[in-house]
Scaffold this motif. Structure first.
Motif, PDB file in Angstrom:
ATOM      1  N   VAL A  63       0.883  -1.017   0.203  1.00 22.66           N
ATOM      2  CA  VAL A  63      -0.131   0.329   0.124  1.00 22.66           C
ATOM      3  C   VAL A  63       0.984   1.211  -0.100  1.00 22.66           C
ATOM      4  CG1 VAL A  63      -1.983  -0.980   1.065  1.00 22.66           C
ATOM      5  CG2 VAL A  63      -0.465   0.477   2.653  1.00 22.66           C
ATOM      6  N   LYS A  64       2.208   1.329  -0.184  1.00 21.23           N
ATOM      7  CA  LYS A  64       3.460   2.422  -0.572  1.00 21.23           C
ATOM      8  C   LYS A  64       2.726   3.091  -0.657  1.00 21.23           C
ATOM      9  CE  LYS A  64       6.680   0.568   3.007  1.00 21.23           C
ATOM     10  NZ  LYS A  64       7.965   0.161   2.845  1.00 21.23           N
ATOM     11  N   GLY A  65       3.004   4.179  -1.067  1.00 17.93           N
ATOM     12  CA  GLY A  65       2.859   5.494  -2.138  1.00 17.93           C
ATOM     13  C   GLY A  65       1.060   5.407  -2.382  1.00 17.93           C
ATOM     14  N   ARG A  66       0.058   4.480  -2.160  1.00 19.71           N
ATOM     15  CA  ARG A  66      -1.521   4.657  -2.231  1.00 19.71           C
ATOM     16  C   ARG A  66      -1.649   5.400  -0.886  1.00 19.71           C
ATOM     17  NH1 ARG A  66      -4.036   0.148  -3.519  1.00 19.71           N
ATOM     18  NH2 ARG A  66      -2.907  -0.853  -2.493  1.00 19.71           N
ATOM     19  N   PHE A  67      -1.824   4.515   0.529  1.00 14.42           N
ATOM     20  CA  PHE A  67      -2.479   4.921   0.986  1.00 14.42           C
ATOM     21  C   PHE A  67      -1.501   5.878   1.936  1.00 14.42           C
ATOM     22  CE2 PHE A  67      -4.608   0.784   1.678  1.00 14.42           C
ATOM     23  CZ  PHE A  67      -5.317   1.325   0.396  1.00 14.42           C
ATOM     24  N   THR A  68      -2.725   6.568   2.708  1.00 20.60           N
ATOM     25  CA  THR A  68      -2.200   7.721   4.109  1.00 20.60           C
ATOM     26  C   THR A  68      -3.141   7.492   5.113  1.00 20.60           C
ATOM     27  OG1 THR A  68      -1.282   9.178   2.291  1.00 20.60           O
ATOM     28  CG2 THR A  68      -1.535  10.108   4.366  1.00 20.60           C
ATOM     29  N   ILE A  69      -2.175   7.382   6.288  1.00 16.50           N
ATOM     30  CA  ILE A  69      -2.977   7.432   7.840  1.00 16.50           C
ATOM     31  C   ILE A  69      -2.662   8.536   8.666  1.00 16.50           C
ATOM     32  CG2 ILE A  69      -1.094   6.374   8.878  1.00 16.50           C
ATOM     33  CD1 ILE A  69      -2.804   4.065  10.725  1.00 16.50           C
ATOM     34  N   SER A  70      -3.285   8.758   9.242  1.00 18.08           N
ATOM     35  CA  SER A  70      -3.225  10.061   9.951  1.00 18.08           C
ATOM     36  C   SER A  70      -4.135   9.987  11.559  1.00 18.08           C
ATOM     37  CB  SER A  70      -3.890  11.019   9.263  1.00 18.08           C
ATOM     38  OG  SER A  70      -5.464  11.084   8.922  1.00 18.08           O
ATOM     39  N   ARG A  71      -4.182  10.268  12.041  1.00 20.43           N
ATOM     40  CA  ARG A  71      -4.262  10.606  13.254  1.00 20.43           C
ATOM     41  C   ARG A  71      -4.791  12.017  13.683  1.00 20.43           C
ATOM     42  NH1 ARG A  71      -0.523   6.923  17.557  1.00 20.43           N
ATOM     43  NH2 ARG A  71      -2.633   8.062  19.048  1.00 20.43           N
ATOM     44  N   ASP A  72      -6.060  12.412  14.374  1.00 24.55           N
ATOM     45  CA  ASP A  72      -6.382  13.913  15.403  1.00 24.55           C
ATOM     46  C   ASP A  72      -6.605  12.921  16.341  1.00 24.55           C
ATOM     47  OD1 ASP A  72      -8.154  15.793  16.292  1.00 24.55           O
ATOM     48  OD2 ASP A  72      -8.659  16.315  14.461  1.00 24.55           O
ATOM     49  N   ASN A  73      -5.789  13.353  17.540  1.00 22.47           N
ATOM     50  CA  ASN A  73      -6.075  12.891  18.999  1.00 22.47           C
ATOM     51  C   ASN A  73      -7.014  13.917  19.981  1.00 22.47           C
ATOM     52  OD1 ASN A  73      -3.594  11.132  18.898  1.00 22.47           O
ATOM     53  ND2 ASN A  73      -2.412  11.938  19.602  1.00 22.47           N
ATOM     54  N   ALA A  74      -6.936  14.722  19.089  1.00 25.08           N
ATOM     55  CA  ALA A  74      -7.996  16.172  19.637  1.00 25.08           C
ATOM     56  C   ALA A  74      -9.922  14.975  19.783  1.00 25.08           C
ATOM     57  CB  ALA A  74      -8.100  17.133  19.730  1.00 25.08           C
ATOM     58  N   LYS A  75      -9.921  14.321  18.416  1.00 25.17           N
ATOM     59  CA  LYS A  75     -11.035  13.556  18.011  1.00 25.17           C
ATOM     60  C   LYS A  75     -11.216  12.396  18.009  1.00 25.17           C
ATOM     61  CE  LYS A  75     -12.106  17.304  14.497  1.00 25.17           C
ATOM     62  NZ  LYS A  75     -12.539  17.451  13.058  1.00 25.17           N
ATOM     63  N   ASN A  76      -9.812  11.822  18.789  1.00 26.26           N
ATOM     64  CA  ASN A  76      -9.986  10.261  19.046  1.00 26.26           C
ATOM     65  C   ASN A  76      -9.852   9.568  17.933  1.00 26.26           C
ATOM     66  OD1 ASN A  76      -9.506  11.145  21.785  1.00 26.26           O
ATOM     67  ND2 ASN A  76     -11.590  11.138  22.526  1.00 26.26           N
ATOM     68  N   THR A  77     -10.095  10.004  16.828  1.00 24.78           N
ATOM     69  CA  THR A  77     -10.099   9.597  15.473  1.00 24.78           C
ATOM     70  C   THR A  77      -8.614   9.149  14.383  1.00 24.78           C
ATOM     71  OG1 THR A  77     -12.503  10.553  15.903  1.00 24.78           O
ATOM     72  CG2 THR A  77     -11.249  10.083  13.562  1.00 24.78           C
ATOM     73  N   VAL A  78      -8.543   8.099  13.841  1.00 29.93           N
ATOM     74  CA  VAL A  78      -7.944   7.614  12.912  1.00 29.93           C
ATOM     75  C   VAL A  78      -7.694   7.723  11.270  1.00 29.93           C
ATOM     76  CG1 VAL A  78      -5.344   5.817  12.557  1.00 29.93           C
ATOM     77  CG2 VAL A  78      -6.527   6.463  14.889  1.00 29.93           C
ATOM     78  N   TYR A  79      -7.704   8.343   9.940  1.00 31.14           N
ATOM     79  CA  TYR A  79      -7.934   8.135   9.221  1.00 31.14           C
ATOM     80  C   TYR A  79      -7.066   6.942   8.124  1.00 31.14           C
ATOM     81  CZ  TYR A  79     -10.313  12.432  10.922  1.00 31.14           C
ATOM     82  OH  TYR A  79     -11.516  13.200  11.384  1.00 31.14           O
ATOM     83  N   LEU A  80      -8.081   6.497   7.398  1.00 33.26           N
ATOM     84  CA  LEU A  80      -6.339   6.030   6.390  1.00 33.26           C
ATOM     85  C   LEU A  80      -7.218   6.310   5.328  1.00 33.26           C
ATOM     86  CD1 LEU A  80      -4.758   4.063   6.506  1.00 33.26           C
ATOM     87  CD2 LEU A  80      -6.212   2.636   5.683  1.00 33.26           C
ATOM     88  N   GLN A  81      -7.009   7.181   4.174  1.00 35.04           N
ATOM     89  CA  GLN A  81      -6.520   7.790   3.157  1.00 35.04           C
ATOM     90  C   GLN A  81      -6.263   6.640   2.267  1.00 35.04           C
ATOM     91  OE1 GLN A  81      -8.051  10.585   1.618  1.00 35.04           O
ATOM     92  NE2 GLN A  81      -8.342   9.483  -0.141  1.00 35.04           N
ATOM     93  N   MET A  82      -7.700   6.041   0.959  1.00 33.30           N
ATOM     94  CA  MET A  82      -7.293   5.216   0.122  1.00 33.30           C
ATOM     95  C   MET A  82      -7.337   6.095  -1.108  1.00 33.30           C
ATOM     96  SD  MET A  82      -8.735   1.514   2.382  1.00 33.30           S
ATOM     97  CE  MET A  82      -9.934   1.857   1.742  1.00 33.30           C
ATOM     98  N   ASN A  83      -5.933   5.946  -1.945  1.00 33.10           N
ATOM     99  CA  ASN A  83      -6.351   6.369  -3.553  1.00 33.10           C
ATOM    100  C   ASN A  83      -5.413   5.203  -3.884  1.00 33.10           C
ATOM    101  OD1 ASN A  83      -6.882   8.685  -2.301  1.00 33.10           O
ATOM    102  ND2 ASN A  83      -4.694   9.571  -2.306  1.00 33.10           N
ATOM    103  N   SER A  84      -5.695   4.941  -5.139  1.00 41.38           N
ATOM    104  CA  SER A  84      -5.476   4.135  -6.461  1.00 41.38           C
ATOM    105  C   SER A  84      -6.090   2.456  -6.284  1.00 41.38           C
ATOM    106  CB  SER A  84      -4.094   4.337  -6.812  1.00 41.38           C
ATOM    107  OG  SER A  84      -3.953   5.649  -7.116  1.00 41.38           O
ATOM    108  N   LEU A  85      -7.498   2.357  -5.608  1.00 38.54           N
ATOM    109  CA  LEU A  85      -7.220   1.315  -5.110  1.00 38.54           C
ATOM    110  C   LEU A  85      -7.367   0.551  -6.699  1.00 38.54           C
ATOM    111  CD1 LEU A  85     -10.137   2.231  -2.663  1.00 38.54           C
ATOM    112  CD2 LEU A  85      -8.461   0.872  -2.245  1.00 38.54           C
ATOM    113  N   LYS A  86      -6.864  -0.976  -6.253  1.00 38.12           N
ATOM    114  CA  LYS A  86      -6.826  -1.779  -6.532  1.00 38.12           C
ATOM    115  C   LYS A  86      -7.215  -3.225  -5.680  1.00 38.12           C
ATOM    116  CE  LYS A  86      -1.929  -1.299  -7.374  1.00 38.12           C
ATOM    117  NZ  LYS A  86      -0.625  -2.419  -6.554  1.00 38.12           N
ATOM    118  N   PRO A  87      -8.511  -3.525  -6.662  1.00 33.34           N
ATOM    119  CA  PRO A  87      -9.511  -5.467  -6.967  1.00 33.34           C
ATOM    120  C   PRO A  87      -8.774  -5.700  -5.189  1.00 33.34           C
ATOM    121  CG  PRO A  87      -9.054  -5.120  -8.856  1.00 33.34           C
ATOM    122  CD  PRO A  87      -7.839  -4.620  -8.546  1.00 33.34           C
ATOM    123  N   GLU A  88      -7.307  -6.226  -5.416  1.00 28.19           N
ATOM    124  CA  GLU A  88      -6.485  -7.303  -3.784  1.00 28.19           C
ATOM    125  C   GLU A  88      -7.041  -5.966  -2.354  1.00 28.19           C
ATOM    126  OE1 GLU A  88      -5.461  -6.444  -6.588  1.00 28.19           O
ATOM    127  OE2 GLU A  88      -3.055  -5.813  -6.844  1.00 28.19           O
TER     128      GLU A  88
END
Length: 124
Positions: A63-88
């Motif tokens: 997933v390197k180069g396609r996915f980006t993880i981030s977190r917002d501690n103030a909102k107690n939330t973690v995100y995963l931005q997924m680009n260039s998605l593949k069937p796998e």
């Protein structure tokens, strides 16, 4: 015990994008490593990406180069931005936490709790 509610999954065409969210029931600011796992059809659950409370990120090679993880501690939330998605990338995606990045990628989570996950389906 902190519980996690994942959301943001759906059906997307190859090459498309999705943004997953993981809302924690309690504070994550003191949790060292947060991240995402996934379990594809007929496969074991595998780690995908982690982020420390200092913002350091790690990804599996697929997933390197396609996915980006981030977190917002103030909102107690973690995100995963997924680009260039593949069937796998089709899988149920879960978030969880560990006391170290090494533990995270060895699937040694802080406790045995897993949320229901969010389904991501990549198909034309």
């Amino acid at each position: 015990q902190v519980q996690y509610v994942e959301s943001g999954g759906g059906l997307v065409q190859p090459g498309g994008s999705l943004r997953l969210s993981c809302a924690a029931s309690g504070s994550i600011s003191r949790i060292y490593a947060m991240g995402w796992y996934r379990q594809g059809p007929g496969k074991q659950r595998e780690p995908v990406a982690s982020i420390t409370n200092g913002g350091n990120t790690n990804y599996v090679d697929s997933v390197k180069g396609r996915f980006t993880i981030s977190r917002d501690n103030a909102k107690n939330t973690v995100y995963l931005q997924m680009n260039s998605l593949k069937p796998e990338d089709t899988a149920v995606y879960y978030c969880n936490a560990a006391d170290s990045v090494r533990d995270f990628f060895l699937r040694r989570t802080r406790d045995g709790y897993w949320g229901q996950g969010t389904q991501v389906t990549v198909s034309s």
